[in-house]
Design a protein around this motif. Structure first.
Motif, PDB file in Angstrom:
ATOM      1  N   THR A 162       0.926  -1.341  -0.006  1.00 35.85           N
ATOM      2  CA  THR A 162       0.042  -0.251  -0.015  1.00 35.85           C
ATOM      3  C   THR A 162       0.783   1.212  -0.083  1.00 35.85           C
ATOM      4  O   THR A 162       0.488   2.313  -0.178  1.00 35.85           O
ATOM      5  CB  THR A 162      -0.736  -0.100   1.123  1.00 35.85           C
ATOM      6  OG1 THR A 162      -0.209  -0.134   2.538  1.00 35.85           O
ATOM      7  CG2 THR A 162      -1.905  -1.101   1.212  1.00 35.85           C
ATOM      8  N   ARG A 163       2.165   1.054   0.175  1.00 32.32           N
ATOM      9  CA  ARG A 163       3.078   2.367   0.427  1.00 32.32           C
ATOM     10  C   ARG A 163       3.796   2.487  -0.752  1.00 32.32           C
ATOM     11  O   ARG A 163       4.640   3.537  -1.044  1.00 32.32           O
ATOM     12  CB  ARG A 163       3.984   2.049   1.530  1.00 32.32           C
ATOM     13  CG  ARG A 163       3.384   2.355   2.819  1.00 32.32           C
ATOM     14  CD  ARG A 163       4.162   2.478   3.995  1.00 32.32           C
ATOM     15  NE  ARG A 163       4.878   3.592   4.004  1.00 32.32           N
ATOM     16  CZ  ARG A 163       6.266   3.793   4.316  1.00 32.32           C
ATOM     17  NH1 ARG A 163       6.934   2.825   4.909  1.00 32.32           N
ATOM     18  NH2 ARG A 163       7.007   4.880   4.312  1.00 32.32           N
ATOM     19  N   VAL A 164       3.796   1.475  -1.780  1.00 30.74           N
ATOM     20  CA  VAL A 164       4.684   1.812  -3.131  1.00 30.74           C
ATOM     21  C   VAL A 164       4.107   3.080  -4.038  1.00 30.74           C
ATOM     22  O   VAL A 164       2.933   3.264  -4.384  1.00 30.74           O
ATOM     23  CB  VAL A 164       4.300   0.592  -3.949  1.00 30.74           C
ATOM     24  CG1 VAL A 164       5.280   0.803  -5.197  1.00 30.74           C
ATOM     25  CG2 VAL A 164       5.084  -0.767  -3.333  1.00 30.74           C
ATOM     26  N   HIS A 165       5.000   3.782  -4.083  1.00 38.02           N
ATOM     27  CA  HIS A 165       4.998   5.046  -5.179  1.00 38.02           C
ATOM     28  C   HIS A 165       5.740   5.048  -6.268  1.00 38.02           C
ATOM     29  O   HIS A 165       5.744   5.825  -7.068  1.00 38.02           O
ATOM     30  CB  HIS A 165       4.927   6.283  -4.382  1.00 38.02           C
ATOM     31  CG  HIS A 165       6.488   6.689  -3.587  1.00 38.02           C
ATOM     32  ND1 HIS A 165       7.383   7.086  -4.470  1.00 38.02           N
ATOM     33  CD2 HIS A 165       6.793   6.732  -2.219  1.00 38.02           C
ATOM     34  CE1 HIS A 165       8.477   7.013  -3.588  1.00 38.02           C
ATOM     35  NE2 HIS A 165       8.108   7.027  -2.289  1.00 38.02           N
ATOM     36  N   ASN A 166       6.888   4.007  -6.314  1.00 38.69           N
ATOM     37  CA  ASN A 166       7.633   3.849  -7.370  1.00 38.69           C
ATOM     38  C   ASN A 166       8.090   2.465  -7.721  1.00 38.69           C
ATOM     39  O   ASN A 166       8.705   1.713  -6.768  1.00 38.69           O
ATOM     40  CB  ASN A 166       9.187   4.643  -6.868  1.00 38.69           C
ATOM     41  CG  ASN A 166       9.948   4.613  -8.403  1.00 38.69           C
ATOM     42  OD1 ASN A 166       9.679   4.304  -9.253  1.00 38.69           O
ATOM     43  ND2 ASN A 166      11.201   5.170  -7.928  1.00 38.69           N
ATOM     44  N   MET A 167       7.382   1.861  -8.919  1.00 44.31           N
ATOM     45  CA  MET A 167       7.586   0.568  -9.198  1.00 44.31           C
ATOM     46  C   MET A 167       7.887   0.600 -10.617  1.00 44.31           C
ATOM     47  O   MET A 167       7.192   1.193 -11.389  1.00 44.31           O
ATOM     48  CB  MET A 167       6.329  -0.075  -8.873  1.00 44.31           C
ATOM     49  CG  MET A 167       6.362  -1.929  -9.205  1.00 44.31           C
ATOM     50  SD  MET A 167       4.888  -2.376  -8.340  1.00 44.31           S
ATOM     51  CE  MET A 167       4.472  -3.604  -9.546  1.00 44.31           C
ATOM     52  N   SER A 168       8.972  -0.378 -10.937  1.00 42.54           N
ATOM     53  CA  SER A 168       9.080  -0.529 -12.557  1.00 42.54           C
ATOM     54  C   SER A 168       9.477  -2.083 -12.615  1.00 42.54           C
ATOM     55  O   SER A 168       9.766  -2.906 -11.615  1.00 42.54           O
ATOM     56  CB  SER A 168      10.491   0.398 -12.767  1.00 42.54           C
ATOM     57  OG  SER A 168      11.721  -0.120 -12.321  1.00 42.54           O
TER      58      SER A 168
END
Length: 135
Positions: free
Chosen positions: A129-135
């Motif tokens: 729920t805290r992910v703001h940068n995912m690639s």
């Protein structure tokens, strides 16, 4: 100066439970700006050393990119309750185990790019729920 212990004795002591299996990191472990970082990038690592009991639970950033990981053991992140950055990019991952990310995960940066994913279990990322940068 104490004599060096032969590797087979060290392994036997780990198996016997006399020496704990928790190691700082299968690569370089260091503290930078007050953050506990494990850099296991580009070390030819397969899943063997990457187990939940192997990586120091205080680790906040784990970099394991550019290795030969094709699978991850279930619960790899279960004791990494302070983990905020996880980089598994540029490996050979084809899937992630169900429940790989624990409840109330603290991960806010997740890098999985340049792998060989064919399938991901339903809900794999639901707990992040805290992910703001995912690639």
């Amino acid at each position: 100066m104490a004599p060096k212990m032969p590797a087979w004795v060290f392994i036997a002591l780990i198996i016997a439970g006399i020496i704990p299996q928790v190691m700082p990191c299968p690569g370089n472990y260091f503290v930078r700006n007050g953050r506990n970082i494990c850099d296991a990038s580009n070390r030819g690592i397969t899943p063997v050393p990457l187990t939940a009991n192997y990586i120091n639970p205080a680790t906040q950033e784990l970099y394991a990119s550019d290795n030969m990981l094709s699978t991850l053991p279930p619960g790899i992140c279960s004791n990494l309750t302070k983990l905020e950055v996880l980089d598994l990019s540029r490996n050979r991952l084809t899937s992630l185990p169900a429940g790989v990310f624990p409840n109330n995960s603290t991960i806010y940066q997740l890098f999985l790019n340049s792998n060989q994913f064919t399938t991901l279990p339903s809900g794999t990322f639901d707990r992040l729920t805290r992910v703001h940068n995912m690639s």
